[in-house]
Design a protein around this motif. Sequence first.
Motif, short mmCIF file in Angstrom:
data_model
loop_
_atom_site.label_atom_id
_atom_site.label_comp_id
_atom_site.label_asym_id
_atom_site.label_seq_id
_atom_site.Cartn_x
_atom_site.Cartn_y
_atom_site.Cartn_z
N ASP A 145 4.78 132.16 -20.96
CA ASP A 145 5.89 132.27 -21.92
C ASP A 145 6.86 131.08 -21.77
O ASP A 145 7.36 130.55 -22.76
N ILE A 148 5.23 128.22 -23.54
CA ILE A 148 5.33 128.40 -24.99
C ILE A 148 6.73 128.01 -25.47
O ILE A 148 6.88 127.29 -26.47
N GLU A 179 3.88 130.18 -30.49
CA GLU A 179 2.76 130.74 -29.73
C GLU A 179 1.40 130.41 -30.35
O GLU A 179 0.39 130.30 -29.66
#
Length: 191
Positions: free
Chosen positions: A22, A25, A33
């Motif tokens: 995450d 990203i 994403e």
Amino acid sequence: MNTEIASNRMEVYTNKLFELTDQYINEVLGGDEEKLTKRFRELLFYLADRIEMPYSDDVDGLNNIFDAYVRLCVRYCKRPTIEGFSFMVNINRATFDDWRTGRYRSSDSRYVHSIKRWYDICKSFVIDELSNSNTANVNLIFTAKAAYGMRETSPVPPLETEHRRMISADELIRLDCNDTISADKPLILGD
């Protein structure tokens, strides 16, 4: 994105790899994403630089990382490979082959069992994709043959004799070379 909801309704990361994914990203992909599928290998190197790697003598730690790696692959529509895992944990692919064949760490069967499990999981993804595809993927077929030793086979139809007894390919191979099969002279097998 890669969190799960805990019993207290809070979002939690079940593995450091998911948290770092995450982070990648958000920081590298600007929160997009969907770009991750095309930049998955870059993610593996990003993770390799940031996760605390278990020592190569910590096979349980490597198993935990492999399991999280497989989940990331599934989540982002990638097939897990030993090569990809090798990139991520900074262990040479040849080392994994040495574990699998027993040339290295043969005194500890956990290594052999672990690498065979990883190998089987990766192979299973190839088989699953080939089995569930509506079209033939030549590259994937080549990978199945080259990386996993798979081969194409077609069943040999059984041979029907005069007495309607079917013989298998194994029985056919065991026949004496002097026995010939032709339309003029049917093959008669003893009972």
